[in-house]
Design a protein around this motif. Structure first.
Motif, PDB file in Angstrom:
ATOM      1  N   ASP A   1       0.846  -1.186   0.000  1.00  0.00           N
ATOM      2  CA  ASP A   1       0.000   0.000   0.000  1.00  0.00           C
ATOM      3  C   ASP A   1       0.887   1.245   0.000  1.00  0.00           C
ATOM      4  O   ASP A   1       1.641   1.479   0.946  1.00  0.00           O
ATOM      5  CB  ASP A   1      -0.914   0.013   1.229  1.00  0.00           C
TER       6      ASP A   1
ATOM      7  N   ALA B   1       1.244   7.449  -5.896  1.00  0.00           N
ATOM      8  CA  ALA B   1      -0.133   7.372  -5.399  1.00  0.00           C
ATOM      9  C   ALA B   1      -1.017   8.448  -6.019  1.00  0.00           C
ATOM     10  O   ALA B   1      -2.225   8.252  -6.169  1.00  0.00           O
ATOM     11  CB  ALA B   1      -0.148   7.490  -3.877  1.00  0.00           C
TER      12      ALA B   1
ATOM     13  N   ARG C   1      -2.165   2.149  -5.837  1.00  0.00           N
ATOM     14  CA  ARG C   1      -2.024   1.819  -4.419  1.00  0.00           C
ATOM     15  C   ARG C   1      -0.971   0.743  -4.148  1.00  0.00           C
ATOM     16  O   ARG C   1      -0.337   0.772  -3.089  1.00  0.00           O
ATOM     17  CB  ARG C   1      -3.378   1.355  -3.854  1.00  0.00           C
TER      18      ARG C   1
ATOM     19  N   ASP D   1      -4.469  -0.200  -8.821  1.00  0.00           N
ATOM     20  CA  ASP D   1      -5.166   0.802  -8.011  1.00  0.00           C
ATOM     21  C   ASP D   1      -5.816   0.165  -6.779  1.00  0.00           C
ATOM     22  O   ASP D   1      -6.526   0.833  -6.029  1.00  0.00           O
ATOM     23  CB  ASP D   1      -6.219   1.546  -8.842  1.00  0.00           C
TER      24      ASP D   1
ATOM     25  N   PRO E   1      -5.177  -1.736  -3.147  1.00  0.00           N
ATOM     26  CA  PRO E   1      -4.151  -2.064  -2.144  1.00  0.00           C
ATOM     27  C   PRO E   1      -4.052  -3.565  -1.924  1.00  0.00           C
ATOM     28  O   PRO E   1      -5.047  -4.297  -2.072  1.00  0.00           O
ATOM     29  CB  PRO E   1      -4.638  -1.335  -0.882  1.00  0.00           C
TER      30      PRO E   1
END
Length: 257
Positions: free
Chosen positions: A99, A115, A120, A142, A144
């Motif tokens: 992340d 980001a 992510r 995109d 996490p």
């Protein structure tokens, strides 16, 4: 009438070999390989970005990309001289960013800049090229934690499976027409780096902020990043930028190739 045996799905190696046969040139093959890799790794209907980084003669460049967005995200790492794909290629080890909102291994600038593109998670896996060049496959999502568990294992198997094809393609290109392709890529990097310096000076901002300003201008005007950079350099009186590039095998006496 005897039944025909069911058609077996092609392996990743077979599909990559077909890409080699069907591609017009080295650059076309690498871009197709990046798009194929992004499709293979996305899964579950999600989207993914993919770039292929090549390190050679102390220079880093994205030599294959699934989309212009993938190339621009890779460029952020080169501008900052650090990031997961550079670490993966240089140290020949897997690098995972679950992340970006919680990532600080390369300082705040890298994670913030990537980001800001709506991404992510990142997974970078080295290719085994067995030579002077090093390379890594860079996957962006995109979502996490996208490349946890099964997804990461699938990516490892896939990278291992296509390493030989990429190794052969890179070796062939280095002895054929890749010198001009790599030179053009490195020239593009030079003009972008100069433009980043200009934006930093004009706005008194960090490298990451300067990269974001340029990529936003590129996106808003639907103009390639290198063209935006070239226009900026020319607008402040620049007459062109040149990258020092040594042709393989053409080192002068006393120099290393």
């Amino acid at each position: 009438m005897p039944l025909l045996p069911p058609t077996q799905p092609l392996s990743a190696t077979d599909q990559v070999q077909n890409l080699i046969m069907d591609s017009a040139d080295f650059e076309d093959f690498l871009n197709e390989l990046a798009r194929f890799s992004a499709h293979q790794m996305a899964g579950d209907g999600d989207d993914a970005l993919c770039g292929i980084t090549l390190l050679r003669d102390r220079k880093a460049a994205t030599i294959g990309w699934s989309s212009e967005s993938a190339r621009e995200v890779d460029e952020i790492q080169y501008s900052l001289s650090q990031g997961p794909c550079l670490t993966a290629a240089k140290e020949e080890r897997e690098v995972y960013v679950p992340d970006l909102f919680q990532e600080d291994r390369w300082g705040p600038d890298y994670a913030t800049a990537v980001a800001s593109h709506g991404l992510r998670s990142v997974l970078s896996l080295p290719f085994n090229l067995q030579g002077e060049a090093k390379a890594a496959l860079n996957l962006y999502s995109d979502v996490p934690n996208k490349f946890d568990g099964h997804a990461a294992a699938r990516a490892r198997d896939f990278t291992r499976e296509i390493s030989q094809a990429l190794r052969l393609a890179v070796r062939f290109s280095l002895h054929a027409d890749s010198a001009s392709n790599l030179r053009a890529t490195l020239e593009s990097r030079t003009i972008i780096d100069i433009a980043i310096g200009i934006v930093m000076a004009q706005n008194r901002c960090s490298q990451a902020a300067a990269v974001e300003i340029l990529t936003e201008a590129s996106s808003n005007s639907n103009t390639k990043l290198r063209d935006i950079a070239k226009s900026l350099v020319e607008s402040v009186g620049g007459t062109g930028a040149h990258t020092h590039y040594q042709e393989p095998g053409n080192a002068r006496p006393g120099q290393s190739a």
